[in-house]
Design a protein around this motif. Structure first.
Motif, short mmCIF file in Angstrom:
data_model
loop_
_atom_site.label_atom_id
_atom_site.label_comp_id
_atom_site.label_asym_id
_atom_site.label_seq_id
_atom_site.Cartn_x
_atom_site.Cartn_y
_atom_site.Cartn_z
N GLY A 24 0.82 -1.24 -0.03
CA GLY A 24 0.02 0.12 -0.03
C GLY A 24 0.89 1.19 0.27
N TRP A 25 1.77 1.26 0.82
CA TRP A 25 2.86 2.52 1.05
C TRP A 25 3.71 2.36 -0.20
CZ3 TRP A 25 2.45 6.97 3.43
CH2 TRP A 25 1.43 7.14 4.41
N LEU A 26 3.93 1.46 -0.71
CA LEU A 26 4.94 1.31 -1.99
C LEU A 26 4.30 2.17 -3.08
CD1 LEU A 26 7.57 0.51 -3.44
CD2 LEU A 26 6.25 -1.81 -4.00
N ALA A 27 2.95 1.77 -3.27
CA ALA A 27 2.28 2.51 -4.34
C ALA A 27 2.40 4.06 -4.21
CB ALA A 27 0.81 2.01 -4.18
N VAL A 28 2.25 4.47 -2.68
CA VAL A 28 1.94 5.94 -2.59
C VAL A 28 3.58 6.70 -2.83
CG1 VAL A 28 1.97 7.58 -0.71
CG2 VAL A 28 0.35 5.72 -0.81
N LEU A 53 6.64 6.99 -16.14
CA LEU A 53 5.48 6.13 -16.72
C LEU A 53 5.76 4.77 -16.10
CD1 LEU A 53 3.29 5.75 -18.44
CD2 LEU A 53 4.94 5.17 -20.39
N ARG A 54 7.04 4.31 -16.02
CA ARG A 54 7.12 2.91 -15.13
C ARG A 54 6.63 3.06 -13.73
NH1 ARG A 54 11.99 2.83 -18.48
NH2 ARG A 54 13.32 3.34 -16.22
N ALA A 55 6.81 4.20 -13.30
CA ALA A 55 6.55 4.22 -11.67
C ALA A 55 5.03 4.47 -11.46
CB ALA A 55 7.27 5.40 -11.08
N ARG A 56 4.53 4.78 -12.28
CA ARG A 56 2.82 4.92 -12.30
C ARG A 56 2.35 3.66 -12.72
NH1 ARG A 56 3.54 9.90 -15.32
NH2 ARG A 56 3.59 11.77 -13.91
N GLU A 57 2.86 3.04 -13.56
CA GLU A 57 2.24 1.75 -13.84
C GLU A 57 2.69 0.64 -12.74
OE1 GLU A 57 4.42 0.75 -17.67
OE2 GLU A 57 2.96 1.93 -19.00
#
Length: 1005
Positions: free
Chosen positions: A968-972, A991-995
């Motif tokens: 969860g926090w990794l996504a944030v 873009l890679r980070a958002r994906e």
């Protein structure tokens, strides 16, 4: 009656060596604030500022009046008066009776000393007054500033002492001390230079140059500067082996010499008066005598000041500490001050046949010239004649080994020019005079004594064994002397032979015997003179674990009230079998010398049955468990909400308990190590349930104080004992506690295991245990981003907690559900849950729950963009956690406070708080907190338009969340990293980070 005041450590007051209750902690601060300006007026406003800072700016004056009034009662008859003057309050006290001012006096004298030996003695005296950090336990801006000032003065004195000792060829003994100081002060070039010089003089040139290189690199990395000219010059001289770096003559004179006796007093010739005989009854001076310089100098100063009147010195201390040797040495040094002679008697106060005053007076009268037939036959007449003969003479009377006041009262001269020196194993409370309590020798002095007996070659060949012998003897001169005498008589014995024998506790007292002299026999003389209750108390004290203890522990061992135990301890202190340690926050702490403990253990094994010992230890365990659980309950920090005190088999009376736990955190601070030792002792005895109960009761304090190593080690042992004995209830509770610890330490797989095992073992044990384990399991699932499992377990925990009436667990689980709402974007739903948690926590007085709810409300305000509202509740949360002494949870609030301050444009303060939080998390090894702080710092750098700095912080945070496994926090964190990449122009990485962030959220859904 003389009163001594101490602030160089805990704030203490002693009257004739006995601690005096100086009142409430705030009252002690008032006293200390006045002592700093002893005999000078201090205004009321100044005192309020010193004692309270800004916390009591409006009400401080009113409170001050009450404390001043009570202090006057404490100081009554103490040689110090507290008066109200036009400009404030004045504490009239002789500066020599305040350790702070006594510290500064010899420090200054050292700089004016004529020789290095004198300078060393002055500096050792000054530094010997320190008992810890100045004003220990006091935290106000003024006291903190004073503490920093005094720490600087102390360090200066320590460094001056090192310079002197280097000139006195003591470099071999300085290396370890200087290594420690260089580690503590790596940028202090004076310390580095002292270490380099000591190493060089020890023949360790390479290590000296390595020390320089370390300092050079550190200065360059941290300050961007090179070493100063003095340190560079010393390096060059060491490389060149400069002969001027060779040793100076030890004790070289610093000032012109003048005729003086060995104490430094100018010698003036004195002739015997008429035909009166001049008695010289002192035993021959000792050829072996080391140490005690500060005490010898104190006696010297005392007799100098007392030239116009009689002087009485009382030298007390435990058996074998060297009182007789001290008295004989000082008697000879004082001989020039008492030209009419020196009388001496061994009173054998603790032997089978103590000397009678009648007999001793006969010996003294004959030595003073009374013809045998003229010596009176009645005691009273002997006393009259004795005092008449001494009335116009200058005679020193040495009364060695006195049993008490009754034995010496008739032997003390009344002449105004006479002096009396009395030694005793008791405190001689019924005799007036200046007291000196001799303690154990330092390790350096003990080694010097052994070296004097065996020669430097023999001790130098086996330095480790020599050091072991001294340490095993516990600094007791008699013990060191006996060990040295045995070795001196057997030159073919290696020192390691005696060192090994002394390391065996079963043989130690047997080994410390030579001829008719034995440590055991010396202690036995004191023991035989004690009453039955005191003897039993000493035997019981041998059962205690740990190096020190408080009076309540003896209460439990003896099955008596606290006041009775304190009376018995006073009796043991009187004969120096028990020593008083530093006065702690919650009262006096006591200690047994290692050799006394062994002696007491022998007596216990002879007289106490197995049943007696077991019953006493059960009472000690019960008292420890009951007090610890009550203390934790007083703080309202039991996150499980499961009391343990019902397991206690013995407890103190309510009044005694209330007295001890008036300040529960201070009590735990004093007792932590002792309570751990009691738990380990109980685990050794396989007392599974109460031992596990004590380990669990300690959890709240371990958590608040961040004592994670103690927490893990103790409860892993408790778990092993519970499982091996089939005690599933205790095992379930310990698994739950270890689950909490491993969650804090970010060891999530292990935390899941502990909570699952706790839940499994809690089946059939009622809802309380299952609620606690279920809530912990849910919390770990949330941290891992496994929200479905987390919600399922949190909801189950809420129902179980409600059915059990466990408010703490109810708040914990409800708050967890609110955090999930918040993390999934349901801000209003989360706020509703947090608001309810805050209400329930405040009604129940559950402070950790209140702090947690406030932190989460702060997150809710932050999510809504209400940064002012967030900052307000974060500050409230941090204040509660700091009040509890819980640095870690306080840092949780401080970290997010820094984040919102940055968002409010208060960049400097916000980044300062974030940086401080980052170091705290790293200190505790808390990876989740470190990642959250790095994330907040990345956000701050983005707000400041610095994408490169933001990217580095965000990459570090993402790396930590990957390591933890918190999706969860990794996504944030990936969202923030993507923004940093985009702002920096790296659209492909963004873009890679958002994906990846989107993928993680889809997996969670």
């Amino acid at each position: 009656m003389e009163t001594w005041f101490g602030v160089l450590g805990a704030i203490v007051v002693r009257r004739d060596g006995v601690p005096v209750d100086a009142g409430h902690a705030v009252q002690q601060r008032v006293l200390a604030a006045l002592l700093v300006d002893a005999d000078r007026a201090v205004s009321a406003d100044t005192l309020v500022d010193r004692v309270w800072g800004d916390a009591e700016a409006t009400t401080g004056r009113t409170k001050l009046y009450g404390y001043v009034s009570r202090l006057r009662h404490v100081l009554a008859g103490a040689g110090a008066t507290l008066t109200r003057e036009r400009y404030g309050y004045r504490l009239a006290v002789e500066p020599a009776l305040v350790d702070l001012h006594r510290f500064r006096e010899p420090s200054g004298s050292a700089r004016r000393a004529g020789t290095d030996d004198q300078a060393e003695a002055y500096l050792r005296e000054a530094l010997g007054l320190w008992r810890g950090s100045a004003f220990a336990g006091v935290d106000t801006p003024w006291f903190n500033a004073q503490r920093d000032l005094l720490d600087g003065e102390r360090l200066t004195a320590e460094l001056e002492l090192v310079d002197v000792r280097l000139r006195l060829s003591q470099h071999h003994w300085l290396v370890d001390e200087l290594r420690s100081r260089a580690a503590a002060h790596p940028l202090d070039e004076r310390v580095v230079g002292q270490l380099m010089l000591a190493l060089y003089r020890c023949g360790r040139q390479a290590e000296a140059l390595e020390g320089y290189e370390r300092a050079r690199r550190r200065l360059a990395e941290e300050l961007g500067v090179d070493p100063g000219a003095a340190l560079r010059r010393l390096q060059e001289r060491i490389i060149a082996a400069d002969p001027e770096l060779a040793l100076v003559r030890a004790g070289a004179s610093l000032a012109p010499e003048r005729p003086a006796d060995e104490d430094g007093a100018v010698v003036s010739p004195v002739h015997a008066t008429g035909r009166q005989p001049v008695p010289r009854l002192l035993p021959a001076d000792l050829s072996l005598f080391v140490g005690r310089e500060a005490e010898l100098r104190e006696v010297h100063q005392l007799f100098d000041r007392g030239a116009a009147g009689p002087v009485t010195l009382l030298v007390t201390g435990p058996a074998g500490v060297g009182k007789t040797a001290f008295a004989v040495r000082k008697g000879h040094r004082l001989a020039s001050r008492f030209p009419d002679g020196q009388l001496h008697a061994d009173l054998r106060g603790f032997g089978d046949e103590p000397a009678e005053p009648f007999t001793v007076l006969g010996t003294f009268l004959r030595a003073l010239g009374t013809v045998g037939g003229s010596v009176p036959a009645e005691l009273g007449e002997r006393v009259h004649l004795y005092r008449t003969l001494l009335a116009q003479r200058r005679v020193l009377v040495v009364l060695d080994n006195a049993a008490g006041a009754e034995q010496v009262r008739d032997l003390m001269p009344s002449g105004g020019s006479c002096g009396t020196l009395i030694t005793s194993r008791t405190t001689l409370s019924g005799v007036s005079g200046r007291r000196i309590v001799l303690g154990e020798l330092s390790s350096v002095t003990g080694l010097a004594l052994l070296r004097e007996m065996l020669g430097p070659t023999r001790t130098g060949a086996e330095p480790d064994a020599a050091r072991s012998i001294v340490e095993t003897c516990g600094g007791l001169p008699l013990a060191v002397w006996v060990a040295g005498a045995r070795l001196a008589a057997r030159p073919h014995w290696p020192l390691a032979k005696v060192a090994g024998a002394l390391a065996d506790e079963q043989r130690k007292l047997d080994e410390l015997t030579v001829g008719h002299i034995a440590v055991r026999a010396s202690l036995g003389l004191t023991y035989r003179g004690m009453g039955a209750v005191t003897k039993r108390a000493l035997r019981m004290l041998a059962l205690l674990p740990g190096p020190d203890f408080a009076a309540w522990a003896l209460s439990a061992l003896l099955d008596v009230g606290l006041s009775e135990a304190e009376t018995v301890l006073d009796d043991l202190v009187e004969v120096h079998l028990v020593q008083t340690g530093a006065v702690a926050a919650t009262g006096i702490r006591y200690q047994l010398h290692d050799l006394v403990r062994l002696f007491a253990r022998e007596r216990a094994e002879e007289t106490l049955s197995y049943e007696d010992r077991t019953a006493a230890l059960d009472r000690l365990l019960g008292a420890s468990l009951h007090l610890t659980d009550l203390a934790a309950d007083t703080l309202s920090v039991d996150f499980q909400g499961i009391p343990q005190k019902d397991l206690a088999s013995w407890r103190l009376a309510r009044a005694d308990t209330d007295h001890l736990l008036a300040e529960p955190q201070a009590w735990f601070g004093d007792e932590r190590q002792f309570l751990i030792s009691v738990t380990e002792q109980a685990l050794d005895r396989a007392e599974s349930a109460p031992a596990a109960g004590l380990a669990i009761a300690l959890t709240a304090f371990f958590q608040v104080g961040s004592h994670f190593d103690d927490w893990e080690r103790l409860q892993r042992r408790a778990l092993e004992t519970a499982l091996s004995s089939g005690d599933e209830r205790s095992a379930a509770k310990v698994h739950r506690c270890l689950g909490e610890l491993t969650t804090i330490l970010d060891w999530y797989p292990e935390a899941l295991h502990h909570f699952q095992q706790a839940l499994l073992l809690a089946e059939g044990q009622g809802p309380t245990y299952r609620a606690s384990a279920t809530a912990g399991l849910a919390y770990v699932h949330r941290l891992l981003g496994q929200y479905d499992s987390a919600v399922l377990h949190f909801e189950a925990a809420v129902e179980l907690a409600r059915s059990a009436g466990n408010v703490n667990c109810l708040v914990y689980a409800t708050n967890g559900l609110g955090v999930i709402d918040l993390e999934q974007g349901r801000v209003e739903a989360g706020m509703a849950r947090f608001t309810e948690c805050l209400r329930v926590s405040r009604v129940a007085g559950y402070l950790p729950g209140e702090a947690q709810a406030l932190r989460c409300l702060g997150q809710s305000h932050r999510a809504r963009g209400d940064y002012r509202g967030a900052a307000d509740v974060y500050r409230q949360a941090a204040e509660i956690s700091e009040r509890l002494g819980d640095r870690l949870t306080a840092t949780h609030a401080t970290c997010w406070l820094g984040d919102v301050l940055v968002r409010l444009g208060e960049q400097h303060e916000g980044r300062r708080l974030l940086a401080r939080s980052l170091w705290t998390y790293r200190e505790f090894g808390n990876l989740w907190g470190e990642a959250a702080t790095l994330y907040a710092l990345a956000d701050a750098q983005l707000a400041a338009g610095r994408p490169a700095f933001a990217r580095r912080r965000a990459e570090a945070a993402v790396g930590l969340w990957r390591r933890i496994g918190s999706s969860g926090w990794l996504a944030v964190g990936l969202d923030t990293l993507a923004e940093a990449y985009a702002m920096g122009g790296d659209q492909e990485s963004a873009l890679r980070a958002r994906e990846e962030a989107t993928s993680l959220r889809l997996e969670a859904d």
